[in-house]
Enzyme design. Sequence first.
Site, short mmCIF file in Angstrom:
data_model
loop_
_atom_site.label_atom_id
_atom_site.label_comp_id
_atom_site.label_asym_id
_atom_site.label_seq_id
_atom_site.Cartn_x
_atom_site.Cartn_y
_atom_site.Cartn_z
N ASN A 99 19.76 29.35 -7.82
CA ASN A 99 19.82 28.46 -6.65
C ASN A 99 18.44 27.85 -6.46
OD1 ASN A 99 19.65 27.44 -4.02
ND2 ASN A 99 21.05 28.95 -3.18
N HIS A 151 25.83 21.63 -4.05
CA HIS A 151 24.62 22.46 -4.15
C HIS A 151 24.99 23.79 -4.79
CE1 HIS A 151 21.33 24.99 -3.24
NE2 HIS A 151 21.90 25.58 -2.21
N CYS A 202 18.39 22.79 1.40
CA CYS A 202 19.27 22.62 0.23
C CYS A 202 20.09 21.32 0.31
CB CYS A 202 20.18 23.82 0.08
SG CYS A 202 19.29 25.37 0.00
#
Length: 325
Positions: free
Chosen positions: A281, A247, A122
């Site tokens: 996500n 993120h 990520c």
Amino acid sequence: MTSFAVPTGSPGARILGIGSYQPETIVSNHDLARTMDTSDQWIRERVGIVNRRFAKPDEKLVDMAVEAGAKAVADAGLAPTDIGAVLVATCTMPSQIPNAAAQVADRIGVTGAPAFDLNAACAGFCYALAMASDLVRAGTARHVLVIGAEKLTDWVDPVDRSTAIIFADGAGAAVVGPSDTAAIGAVAWGSAGDLVDMIQIPDRHSFVHQEGQSVFRWATTQIAPIALRAVELAGIEVSDVDVFVPHQANLRIVEAIAKRLHAKGAREDLVIARDIVDSGNTSSASIPLALDHMRAAGEVRSGDVALLVGFGAGLSYAGQVVRLP
Ligand code: UT7
């Protein structure tokens, strides 16, 4: 001793254009609640997601990366042949060989350029952006296409409620080019390999496993200092930051980090990315996806100072300040 010839770079690098792509299929919390023991209310309250996008079985990670990358090149006002290197940040390729970047480069029309994948999970987009900035400043490449692309649904157990409600698919991209002034600040980055067990795909027959609470604690305590370090490295004050794009892991993590930035002097009118609400996500894609969506919604403007910070499996983290194109 004779000094070897090396290229001449530029004083700085900047983002020239951005682009993104999401699959068509929108999956709501209600849709997920039909196949696993969860609820719209739980997901909204604990994670902040309302909808996410899932790629169809025949839609590949490379397909999504091509869409996002081509848009970023066009947005930069460049032709594919102007691109001197392609970096794809990803951790969800279906197999180790071939990589995504060479295929993406070819399909976009970037012929013969160096192209490689980078896996910092990520944090991947911020890692790749830092690499691109350094390549441009060193003169190794003049224009670098950076893409974050993930097809997490290939690697998530569709009925594991601890992961299937969070992760999603998509791609985001940026073109980095030369600049007389530095418009991509120095990167604040690092890793904590001793915590590797917190997020992993143990082998190629397994799905993503995550120790949610431990990662949550790590993210809410360790990432704000990295973001603040990126501000310091850029030689600006936190009050100079217009836009904060972390993120998109969990909305509660986004809010927790933002709260710590406010405590350190971030402006009340700081624009905060909350793209997770409708995108989920998407790992390395989440930051460029958020940026592109915020621009389309008129939430950010050209010239804004944006603070980016990525974090996740590895554990890996990276953040930098950029001026938006
Ligand atoms: O992007 C890479 C980095 N990743 C992250 O940053 C993720 C960080 N972690 C998180 O975002 C959160 O830890 C999760 C979203 C993964 C989980 O949220 P949580 O608030 O930490 O939940 P929990 O695991 O502590 O579970 C709380 C309760 C448990 O029930 P009991 O034991 O209290 O009865 C779980 O069984 O909620 C239950 N639960 C669920 N209930 C409904 C866990 N998942 C779900 C679910 N729906 N999907």
